[in-house]
Design a protein around this motif. Sequence first.
Motif, PDB file in Angstrom:
ATOM      1  N   GLU A 132      20.413  90.749 -61.662  1.00  0.00           N
ATOM      2  CA  GLU A 132      19.906  91.306 -60.392  1.00  0.00           C
ATOM      3  C   GLU A 132      20.002  89.972 -59.382  1.00  0.00           C
ATOM      4  O   GLU A 132      20.460  90.246 -58.048  1.00  0.00           O
ATOM      5  CB  GLU A 132      18.433  91.875 -60.436  1.00  0.00           C
ATOM      6  CG  GLU A 132      18.592  93.313 -60.923  1.00  0.00           C
ATOM      7  CD  GLU A 132      17.159  93.791 -61.547  1.00  0.00           C
ATOM      8  OE1 GLU A 132      17.145  94.593 -62.090  1.00  0.00           O
ATOM      9  OE2 GLU A 132      16.270  93.094 -60.875  1.00  0.00           O
ATOM     10  N   GLU A 135      23.483  89.184 -58.241  1.00  0.00           N
ATOM     11  CA  GLU A 135      23.898  90.117 -57.051  1.00  0.00           C
ATOM     12  C   GLU A 135      23.444  89.807 -55.690  1.00  0.00           C
ATOM     13  O   GLU A 135      24.227  89.525 -54.719  1.00  0.00           O
ATOM     14  CB  GLU A 135      23.397  91.568 -57.306  1.00  0.00           C
ATOM     15  CG  GLU A 135      24.379  92.319 -58.253  1.00  0.00           C
ATOM     16  CD  GLU A 135      23.744  93.620 -58.625  1.00  0.00           C
ATOM     17  OE1 GLU A 135      23.047  94.261 -57.668  1.00  0.00           O
ATOM     18  OE2 GLU A 135      24.185  94.015 -59.821  1.00  0.00           O
ATOM     19  N   TRP A 176      31.210  91.615 -61.221  1.00  0.00           N
ATOM     20  CA  TRP A 176      31.512  91.740 -59.821  1.00  0.00           C
ATOM     21  C   TRP A 176      33.045  92.672 -59.868  1.00  0.00           C
ATOM     22  O   TRP A 176      33.835  92.345 -60.629  1.00  0.00           O
ATOM     23  CB  TRP A 176      31.735  90.503 -59.304  1.00  0.00           C
ATOM     24  CG  TRP A 176      32.340  90.343 -57.847  1.00  0.00           C
ATOM     25  CD1 TRP A 176      31.946  90.964 -56.966  1.00  0.00           C
ATOM     26  CD2 TRP A 176      33.685  89.975 -57.589  1.00  0.00           C
ATOM     27  NE1 TRP A 176      32.883  90.955 -55.760  1.00  0.00           N
ATOM     28  CE2 TRP A 176      33.728  90.384 -56.234  1.00  0.00           C
ATOM     29  CE3 TRP A 176      34.563  89.106 -58.303  1.00  0.00           C
ATOM     30  CZ2 TRP A 176      35.139  89.596 -55.637  1.00  0.00           C
ATOM     31  CZ3 TRP A 176      35.719  88.770 -57.658  1.00  0.00           C
ATOM     32  CH2 TRP A 176      36.009  89.028 -56.229  1.00  0.00           C
TER      33      TRP A 176
END
Length: 210
Positions: A132, A135, A176
Amino acid sequence: MSQAMEYYFSPLACSFAGHVLIREAGLEIAMRPVSLRRKETDDGRAFADISAKSQVPVLKFGDGRILTENSAVLQVLADMAPERLYLPDRSTPAGQSTLEWVNYVATEVHKLSLYPVFSDGVPSEVKRWARENLEKKLAFATARLSRSRYLAGDTFTIADAYFGWALMLTLRAGLWKPADGLLAYWNRLLERPAFTGAIEVEEELFEKFA
Ligand SMILES: N[C@@H](CCC(=O)N[C@@H](CS)C(=O)NCC(=O)O)C(=O)O
């Protein structure tokens, strides 16, 4: 007697950034692959005998001295490049922004996010948190890249060599997807022969030296 400079790297590890820079700048440095699994160099020596940290990258100077730590190694390689193309003068905004981004990639993206995601023995909760976090860190860089061609401005610097490695890794691992705001930047990196050349060489060495 002074010997040739050597660069110890492991295929597709963070030492990829220095490999790209060596190719970009056409530096005469002997490339020495290291297996991080076996902790062994390409000629069968214990990697710990080269560097007590047993981590890549390692830059070995002609007098036998070594330099470690990616952020430092990248700056030293950039200092050797003709016209200092990859690290503008540190007293200028462009130079300072380059240092800022190199450190962002080293600490926020690499060590804080990628390292726990890819390391064995990390609890799954920590891995989830790191993913997380990754990101968020990529989103911050994406916002920057919507305003400039490269991280520190309109020219490719050592920060891009390092961030390009992080993107390559996350892309390969499916973390990604090349559909977000990073795609144009990624394609820009792929237009650089030094970048694609380093990928090609390291992919070929990967099985033998990972
Ligand atoms: N602090 C070092 C860390 C470099 C690093 O994490 N290298 C990894 C490859 S990406 C490595 O050698 N891992 C093997 C290990 O830690 O034993 C730096 O910034 O250069």
